[in-house]
Design an enzyme around this catalytic site. Structure first.
Site, PDB file in Angstrom:
ATOM      1  N   LYS A   1      36.611  23.714  44.141  1.00 56.63           N
ATOM      2  CA  LYS A   1      37.117  22.457  43.584  1.00 56.63           C
ATOM      3  C   LYS A   1      35.951  21.734  42.895  1.00 56.63           C
ATOM      4  O   LYS A   1      34.806  21.812  43.368  1.00 56.63           O
ATOM      5  CB  LYS A   1      37.676  21.619  44.735  1.00 56.63           C
ATOM      6  CG  LYS A   1      38.487  20.401  44.351  1.00 56.63           C
ATOM      7  CD  LYS A   1      39.061  19.742  45.614  1.00 56.63           C
ATOM      8  CE  LYS A   1      39.935  18.533  45.311  1.00 56.63           C
ATOM      9  NZ  LYS A   1      40.585  18.000  46.534  1.00 56.63           N
TER      10      LYS A   1
ATOM     11  N   SER B   1      45.385  17.037  45.976  1.00 57.36           N
ATOM     12  CA  SER B   1      44.533  16.945  44.814  1.00 57.36           C
ATOM     13  C   SER B   1      43.847  18.271  44.479  1.00 57.36           C
ATOM     14  O   SER B   1      43.340  18.424  43.378  1.00 57.36           O
ATOM     15  CB  SER B   1      43.467  15.875  45.053  1.00 57.36           C
ATOM     16  OG  SER B   1      42.628  16.263  46.134  1.00 57.36           O
TER      17      SER B   1
ATOM     18  N   SER C   1      45.485  17.170  50.916  1.00 60.74           N
ATOM     19  CA  SER C   1      45.168  17.744  49.599  1.00 60.74           C
ATOM     20  C   SER C   1      44.883  19.236  49.579  1.00 60.74           C
ATOM     21  O   SER C   1      44.732  19.821  48.516  1.00 60.74           O
ATOM     22  CB  SER C   1      43.994  16.996  48.966  1.00 60.74           C
ATOM     23  OG  SER C   1      44.433  15.770  48.446  1.00 60.74           O
TER      24      SER C   1
END
Lengths: 478, 483
Positions: free
Chosen positions: B75, B150, B174
């Site tokens: 990420k 996310s 997330s």
């Protein structure tokens, strides 16, 4: 305004701790390096970085707490104090809010008056803004040096019990002495390792409630603390006298113009939005560690002053001066032991050594004179190897260049002359040359003899044994 | 679906070279990237260099890491030295950190091949991956749909089979929610299990990095590689990391599974979702598990609690983005505060601003006790709820989400978006491990089953998930639209 007014001062003193590394990272904690050379992602608050508590800083703060008779909390925590300022990398400062490491305690002034402490807490220092044009409002650019950002800082908060600027200065000096003794800070005001904010108010004598206070910031020397406080107190008194309302506000100290000025009012005061720092678990200290730290404390200035008075029979003033720094006190004790005469050790250190140090712009710690050398010099005077006058000369050489007193005496030919025939020759020479004084003496002017003695000593370059000189003169001048 | 452990074994056996595997992964990513947009930055050179390093080790007969040669995505909030690390925000659009996060360092040490930095909701705030400052990522099973947020980029690239491993972060769900939406395994470990050092913070007391993988074994291997105490993170916990792979099992005999009554009532309003979870529990029963009813009485306060604590921490964590030291700066004419103001106004998106304002308000001196302190108390009650529940069961099985992936742009109301995390937030507040494992399909789209365990009992949770996965193989039943 008819009532007599009294002053109430509370001080917040920031002391930088002289740990090897910073509060929350491994960067060097060192003053005077090239800007932004002692920085890393952590103390620059780079995204993703996290703080790790410096255990030595915690130890130093706890030791300061013990030395000032505070209660040290076995359980405390770190909070974030949120506000925006470019010299603060994270735009929050890690500090301690409602659970500081220590509470209570006191600072005892030379007068014996004790100023109670509210707390001492641990926090990180900020960086330093450098305005390229010299002043914030006129500079073209502002540069920031983050070397200081993250340096461990302890904030010592007093109760509002300081009654005058003079007491404030004594309080600061007492704090400085303690910090130097326990070795947690070098407490240099000009390097910013000791800084101070003051809360000032006045009230009618005997009143219990505090008056409206102002907070003065930016004082960077003992002298400016006194000057700023004096100015602010007279300003407040003038306000009170004219019936003007004193406004609660933060005021700056303008060193150049010698006055305080309004920085921000209570209405503009920050809401720091304190909350526990989620990056740091609460700090718990076990009993054994706290006990060990307490046991490692050295003898403190006040205790040592007492001991010097009882053990060495020094007057309070001398004991006070000699214990002002741990170095000086240790030095005195070494000289006393080397010379075997503590009274003489004190006399020399308080007198000729001090004068000589001042003359050369030195201190005991920067002078090359060793306690052993000074001790030996004192012994030499006592044994009659040199005269007191010659010893002063040797002392001055020792202070400036160091060395061995015996060698200096030899090299300079300063050994005391007690040999009668040698002295007699000088005495005769002087009598011959000073006919006028001799006549005066013979005519009943007893004082003239001192002058003649002085001339003999001068002729012998201070080396002649003064007792022998006097005896020979009185013999000859009958 | 090709798994990371298959690839690693093949490379170790010299059936394939790491270079070959890496090139194939980069090709696969390249093919689907125009439709998925899962990456903010690709790192082909770094990846190839690492692959060659792995191959060289094998050629010399040296020991190789547990993830040797396995293509892995991270990420875009994990700092990676000298590589763009944006956290999905315009304010960090040019930020190249001078250091690597602990997670990245540990991936490197395990010989994983990091192929790129994945798209995410700005500063990890969002449940759809539509809040990225750059572009939204698409769901590989429905290009009109969101991948979840996310960690949507990480979920999407693993869901599309471009790479078998990705690392995401979970603050309130997330990892688990996008894993559910993309038919993959997503694990949020115990808070403190994986170092947060070098992970750009959203809410420090909740953020936790974890695996997003092709299957449970990969999750076990990846977690094993990144977990463990880190002296750089004071909140990381010094407890031994077990061999998660060795503890995986194929049946659930003797396992007591807790079913959360409070959650069952909420999910019942959607019959299709209710049916899916009922089927999932039946599958667990077939494996030999027994069930107990548990209750989380404070779960209904989860969202309110979370939306006080997380924004409060974010308002403080994000204060450092002021244009002074790094990132994008907008010049202010008046003074430094004008510069801060313009930089932050231009640099942050609406959702980030909304949460900064919310958090600033919650921490203000007059409201602190009523909001922040109260929320922390509820958080403690939530922990107590889980303690009580785990006194009666080994793991809890529950919904990961309340719906299958929805269409891009479908949820414009922020509160509707916040509700997406209803089933995942309580575990985050309690700090316990929780994961989503593919649980079946509703209207042809994937939905995850959530399994959670007491703190530091990831091994138990993974073992249960593995048995369920091996028996159901939902991930293999539906192919992505693009791959």
């Amino acid at each position: 305004m008819s009532a007599e007014m009294e002053t109430v001062i509370g001080l917040e003193v920031h002391v930088e701790l002289s740990t090897k590394s910073k509060m929350f990272c491994g960067c060097l904690n060192e003053f005077g390096a090239e800007p932004n050379t002692h920085v890393c992602p952590v103390c620059l608050g780079m995204p993703g970085t996290l703080p790790v508590i410096n255990k030595r800083a915690v130890e130093y703060l706890c030791k300061s707490g013990f030395a000032l008779e505070c209660t040290v909390a076995p359980f405390s925590k770190f909070d974030r104090k949120n506000y925006f300022y470019p010299d603060m990398p994270k735009n929050y400062q890690i500090s301690q809010y409602d659970m500081p490491l220590t509470t209570g305690g006191r600072v005892v002034l030379p007068s014996g008056k004790a100023i109670r402490l509210n707390r001492i807490h641990l926090e990180e220092d900020t960086g330093k803004n450098v305005h390229a044009g010299g002043h914030m409002t006129t500079s073209e650019a502002t540069l920031i040096d983050y070397n200081r950002a993250g340096v461990p800082l302890m904030e010592i908060v007093s109760e509002p019990e300081i009654g005058s600027p003079d007491e404030a200065e004594q309080y600061l000096m007492a704090l400085r002495d303690v910090m130097l003794y326990i070795g947690v800070s070098d407490v240099k005001m000009h390097e910013g390792s000791l800084r101070c904010d003051a809360n000032v108010s006045i009230r009618p004598v005997g009143a219990k409630e505090l008056g409206t206070k102002t907070e003065i910031k930016n004082m960077n020397s003992f002298k400016s603390v006194v000057a700023a406080l004096e100015h602010e107190i007279s300003r407040q008194r003038a306000c009170a006298a004219s019936g003007e309302r004193i406004v609660q506000e933060t005021r700056g100290w303008d060193e150049v113009r010698g006055l305080t000025y309004s920085m921000r009012s209570k209405e503009q005061a920050h809401d720091y939005r304190y909350f526990p720092d989620p990056d740091l678990p609460p700090l718990s200290l076990d009993e054994a560690t706290l006990k060990r730290w307490r046991s490692e404390l050295p003898e403190l200035p006040a205790q040592r002053r007492e001991r010097f008075m009882t053990q060495y029979g020094l007057p309070q003033y001398d004991a006070g001066v000699l214990t002002q720094s741990r170095f000086d006190a240790d030095y005195f004790e070494a000289v006393a032991s080397a010379s075997g005469d503590s009274k003489q050790a004190s006399n020399w250190l308080m007198g000729d050594v001090r004068k000589s140090l001042e003359g050369h712009g030195l201190t005991l710690s920067t002078s090359k004179m060793t306690p052993a050398a000074l001790g030996q010099l004192i012994s030499m005077v006592k044994s009659g190897a040199i005269t007191g006058k010659a010893a002063k000369e040797v002392c001055d050489v020792l202070v400036a260049d160091g060395g061995d007193p015996k060698a200096i005496v030899e090299q300079r030919g300063l050994a005391q002359v007690s040999d009668e025939s040698a002295i007699a020759a000088i005495v005769d020479k002087v009598i011959a040359a000073q006919a006028e004084s001799v006549a005066a003496y013979k005519g009943g002017k007893a004082k003239a003899l001192d002058y003649i003695v002085g001339q003999v000593m001068r002729e012998s370059r201070g080396r002649a044994n003064v007792d022998v000189v006097k005896r020979l003169l009185t013999e000859r001048l009958g | 679906m090709e798994t990371g452990h298959d690839i690693r074994d093949a490379i170790a056996r010299r059936d394939r070279s790491a270079e070959e595997v890496t090139r194939a992964a980069l090709d696969a990513i390249g093919r689907v990237e125009p439709s998925l947009r899962a990456y903010i930055t690709l790192l082909p050179e770094r990846a190839m260099a690492k692959a060659r390093e792995v191959d060289a080790k094998i050629a010399k007969g040296e020991a190789i890491g547990k993830l040797a040669g396995v293509p892995t995505a991270v990420k875009d909030l994990f700092c990676l030295k000298d590589a763009l690390t944006t956290c999905g925000s315009k304010i960090l659009a040019n930020f190249k950190p001078p250091f690597s996060s602990t997670v990245v360092q540990r991936l490197d040490a395990a010989d994983a091949v990091i192929v790129g930095k994945t798209n995410m909701d700005e500063f990890a705030m969002g449940s759809s991956c539509e809040n990225s400052a750059f572009f939204p990522t698409h769901n590989p099973y429905d290009l009109e749909g969101v991948p979840g947020g996310s960690s949507g980029g990480s979920a999407s690239t693993v869901g599309a089979r471009s790479v078998p491993l990705a690392v995401g972060t979970d603050t309130g769900g997330s990892i688990r929610e996008p894993a559910s939406f993309c038919n993959i395994v997503g694990v949020k470990p115990t808070y403190g299990r994986v170092s947060r050092y070098g992970m750009i913070a959203f809410a420090s007391s909740l953020d936790q990095a974890g695996p997003m993988t092709a299957d449970v074994r990969d999750a076990a291997d990846l977690l094993g590689a990144i977990a463990g105490f880190d002296p750089m993170d004071s909140t990381s916990v010094d407890v031994p990391v077990p061999d998660y792979g060795a503890g995986l099992r194929d049946d659930l005999k003797g396992v007591r599974i807790g079913i959360v009554r409070d959650f069952e009532e909420s999910i019942a309003v959607d019959p299709k979702m209710a049916k899916l979870y009922k089927d999932a529990y039946e599958d667990l029963a077939k494996l030999g598990a027994t069930f107990v009813d548990v209750t989380l009485p404070h779960a209904k306060y989860g969202l309110a609690t979370y939306y006080l604590i997380a924004p409060a921490e974010c308002s403080s964590n994000l204060a450092r983005y002021d244009g002074t030291r790094y990132g994008v700066r907008k010049d202010g004419d008046a003074d430094v505060y004008a510069m801060f103001d313009k930089t932050r106004t231009a640099g942050f998106g609406d959702e980030v601003k909304r949460r900064i304002i919310l958090g600033t308000y919650a921490l203000c001196s007059g409201y602190y006790d009523a909001y922040y302190v109260r929320a922390q108390k509820v958080r403690t009650l939530m922990k107590n709820d889980f303690d009580a529940a785990f006194a009666a069961c080994d793991v809890i099985a529950c919904p990961a989400v309340s719906c299958p992936p929805f269409e891009l742009g479908a949820k414009s109301d922020p509160v509707a978006m916040y509700l997406m995390d209803y089933f995942t937030i309580p575990m985050s507040l309690a700090g316990i491990p929780a994961m989503s494992v593919p649980g079946g399909f509703v209207d042809g789209l994937p939905v995850g089953l959530q399994i959670c365990a007491p703190a530091f009992e990831e091994a138990r949770m993974l073992a249960v998930a593995h048995a369920y996965e091996q028996a159901t193989r939902h991930a293999d039943k539906l192919q992505p639209v693009v791959s």
